[in-house]
Design an enzyme around this catalytic site. Structure first.
Site, PDB file in Angstrom:
ATOM      1  N   SER A 185       0.797  -1.203  -0.292  1.00 36.68           N
ATOM      2  CA  SER A 185       0.008  -0.066   0.069  1.00 36.68           C
ATOM      3  C   SER A 185       0.891   1.164   0.022  1.00 36.68           C
ATOM      4  CB  SER A 185      -0.935  -0.013   1.229  1.00 36.68           C
ATOM      5  OG  SER A 185      -1.848   1.076   1.229  1.00 36.68           O
ATOM      6  N   HIS A 186       0.630   2.108   0.895  1.00 30.62           N
ATOM      7  CA  HIS A 186       1.225   3.545   0.933  1.00 30.62           C
ATOM      8  C   HIS A 186       2.631   3.588   1.779  1.00 30.62           C
ATOM      9  CE1 HIS A 186      -0.715   3.254   4.492  1.00 30.62           C
ATOM     10  NE2 HIS A 186      -0.265   4.185   5.292  1.00 30.62           N
ATOM     11  N   LYS A 222      -1.405  -9.762  -0.569  1.00 33.48           N
ATOM     12  CA  LYS A 222      -2.790  -9.833  -0.101  1.00 33.48           C
ATOM     13  C   LYS A 222      -3.388 -10.818  -0.845  1.00 33.48           C
ATOM     14  CE  LYS A 222      -4.553  -5.514  -1.704  1.00 33.48           C
ATOM     15  NZ  LYS A 222      -5.539  -4.155  -1.052  1.00 33.48           N
ATOM     16  N   ASP A 282      -0.670   1.392  -4.817  1.00 36.89           N
ATOM     17  CA  ASP A 282      -1.513   0.323  -5.286  1.00 36.89           C
ATOM     18  C   ASP A 282      -2.891   0.935  -5.523  1.00 36.89           C
ATOM     19  OD1 ASP A 282      -2.272   0.180  -2.787  1.00 36.89           O
ATOM     20  OD2 ASP A 282      -3.516  -1.465  -3.142  1.00 36.89           O
ATOM     21  N   ASP A 305      -5.358   1.875  -3.915  1.00 39.13           N
ATOM     22  CA  ASP A 305      -6.569   1.671  -3.391  1.00 39.13           C
ATOM     23  C   ASP A 305      -6.991   2.953  -2.448  1.00 39.13           C
ATOM     24  OD1 ASP A 305      -4.581   1.528  -1.429  1.00 39.13           O
ATOM     25  OD2 ASP A 305      -5.605  -0.471  -0.489  1.00 39.13           O
ATOM     26  N   SER A 314      -8.790   6.121   6.718  1.00 39.41           N
ATOM     27  CA  SER A 314      -7.613   6.000   6.060  1.00 39.41           C
ATOM     28  C   SER A 314      -7.800   6.286   4.872  1.00 39.41           C
ATOM     29  CB  SER A 314      -6.979   4.773   6.394  1.00 39.41           C
ATOM     30  OG  SER A 314      -7.532   3.767   6.059  1.00 39.41           O
TER      31      SER A 314
END
Length: 546
Positions: free
Chosen positions: A147-148, A157, A305, A307, A390
């Site tokens: 992710s970040h 995942k 990514d 998201d 978030s």
């Protein structure tokens, strides 16, 4: 926490990661399965770590990939597995390892046709598209991304046929089998060469179907007709190609302000703690795009990514909680969805959402932290929108069917442009209206020290251990250890009064617990809530004999 002196400034050379050493450590460092920190562990977003300290290495991915292959075989999942990766340095190494194992197990693996990067929402979208109307040969997916998180991190995942993040029932099975394989020296892991695996994998176009179907979830024509001027910063991530195709396919006035892909993310401005972190909701990480705000009507940032979303208007970057409230208010008035569709939020998201949802006459579905808790609602059509504080969210197509059951930072960015195009007001202007109607909130988050025993108590806390009757001068209305929306354990505590609340949850990786808090009575009251939150948790520790 004090603000780091580098916060919001360009990353200096001396904090950049040694990428060759990072990648070589992926292969050379062997995790010790007897060390709890070096075992496979699926948190809210899969297994994460770094190769430097033995927490994300080749052995982990060999074991997890084999465990996933065995799980899908046991469950009769015989359709294709869509696999994507982001632009972190460890992602490509893990992608290669995963292919070697999955193809050795006879899995039909679908890879990006250009061996490019694939955003999380495009993997979810591909799974749902394939599975629509099917009861057999169902597809699932893997996204390799932390992710970040900072450049040295890796992540892995699994998304089952529901298209969203796997729930704990699944991740527990995969995690236990993966650790068993680690303990057995990887005996039982099937593997072929990458050359064989890549030849056997099926090339797949993730981007075109996603882009062409965007009109089913976003009013692209309205954005184009209004001439909304859009700026996009993929933050060096997987969404770059998708944004390029969106711009060209629809002819939008859309400028990609940064087209660099760099595993060091050296173009970033530094986050609040002095680390490079591609957090598109952070004003410090997003300083470059914020500096361009006057050049665009709407500016959008995505994490690697894609998201997560970051929304910048001419007023500056929006607080993620504020934008979620605006999205909910707008969508439930501009979509012809089933009137019974509820609104999903995590229990640490702002309570202004509760007030917006009540005014709309909709059902609030409050769940624990983790997007996996929205998957069934989005897939089954019982919620129209699911979002977390978030900066992660997704929502339904115009016809009320699922678009993505994982977070989608691309459609959340485009929705900001649609809101402006359809209403003539930016999301930040809409939030000011909501604030005038429902009240202004002060919101904060902090970390407090906690040892392993204390974290365990907090994870399994019972309301009876909380003896306080008031919080910051107000009677306590609820002491929650299970989420109201689905009765799932929240892994901590939430205490609610009429005008404030706090939630406390243990960190999965550090000796701290996180306190989230909000007040409708201003910053001073919020500080009182935060102070008393620590006292309430401390008293619970004492009652437990710690």
């Amino acid at each position: 926490m004090a603000l780091h002196e580098l916060a919001g400034k360009p990353a200096p050379h001396n904090i950049l990661v040694n990428i060759p050493r990072l990648v070589s450590s992926y292969y050379s460092v062997k995790p010790d399965p007897q060390n709890p920190a070096q075992r496979v562990g699926f948190g809210t977003s899969g297994h994460r770590g770094t190769s430097f300290n033995g927490t994300f290495n080749e052995n982990h991915i060999l074991a997890v990939s084999q465990a996933v292959a065995e799980y899908r075989a046991e469950q009769g999942i015989t359709g294709p597995l869509f696999i994507g990766m982001d632009s972190h340095a460890l992602s490509e190494a893990a992608w290669i390892t995963a292919l070697e194992v999955l193809l050795a197990n006879g899995v039909d693996v679908q890879v990006d046709k250009g061996r490019g990067y694939t955003p999380t929402p495009l993997v979810s979208h591909a799974i749902l598209n394939h599975n629509k109307g099917r009861t057999e040969s169902l597809a699932d997916g893997i996204v390799i991304t932390p992710s970040h998180n900072p450049p040295q991190d890796g992540g892995f995942k699994y998304n089952p046929p529901s298209g969203g993040p796997a729930d704990t029932n699944i991740t527990k099975v995969v995690q236990e089998r993966a650790n068993q394989l680690l303990e057995n020296g990887l005996d039982g892991v099937k593997r072929i060469s990458f050359e064989e695996a890549f030849k056997a994998a099926t090339p797949f176009d993730f981007v075109t179907p996603y882009v062409e179907q965007l009109k089913e979830v976003i009013d692209i024509d309205a954005i184009k007709q209004a001439g909304v001027k859009i700026g996009v910063d993929p933050l060096g991530g997987a969404s770059l190609e998708t944004w390029q195709v969106i711009r060209d396919h629809y002819g939008l006035d859309l400028t990609i302000v940064n087209e660099r892909i760099d595993a060091n993310f050296s173009f970033m401005t530094v986050d609040k703690d002095g680390k490079i972190r591609m957090d598109c909701s952070s004003p410090y990480a997003m300083a470059s795009l914020i500096g361009l705000k006057d050049q665009f009507d709407i500016a959008i940032g995505n994490d690697p990514d894609a998201d997560r979303h970051g929304i910048v208007t001419r007023d500056g970057i929006m607080n993620p909680n504020h934008y979620l409230a605006v999205c909910i208010s707008y969508l439930y008035q501009h979509r012809d969805w089933n009137a019974d569709m509820g609104v999903g939020k995590t229990l640490v998201s702002s309570s202004i959402i509760d007030r917006v949802v009540a005014a709309l006459g909709k059902k609030l579905v409050e769940v624990p932290v983790g997007f996996k808790y929205f998957v069934d609602g989005l897939q089954g059509g019982t919620i129209g929108f699911g979002g977390e504080e978030s900066a992660g969210a997704s929502f339904q197509r115009f016809d009320g069917s699922a678009w993505s059951t994982d977070k989608d930072g691309i459609i959340l960015g485009l929705l900001a442009a649609e809101i402006l195009a359809k209403t003539g007001k930016s999301p930040s202007e809409h939030y000011r209206d909501l604030e005038a109607q429902f009240g202004a909130t002060a919101y904060s988050r902090m970390d407090a020290e906690a040892n392993a025993a204390q974290k365990k108590v907090l994870s399994n806390l019972s309301p009876e251990l909380v003896t306080a009757t008031t919080l910051a001068g107000e009677p306590i209305l609820a002491k929650l250890t299970r989420a109201p929306g689905n009765n799932e354990p929240i892994g901590g505590l939430k205490v609610v009064t009429e005008n404030a609340w706090f939630a406390a949850r243990p960190s999965g990786t550090e000796d701290v617990y996180k306190i989230y808090a909000e007040s409708f009575k201003g910053p001073e009251h919020l500080q009182q809530v935060m102070t008393e939150a620590r006292e309430v948790v401390g008293a619970a520790f004492k009652a437990a004999g710690l």
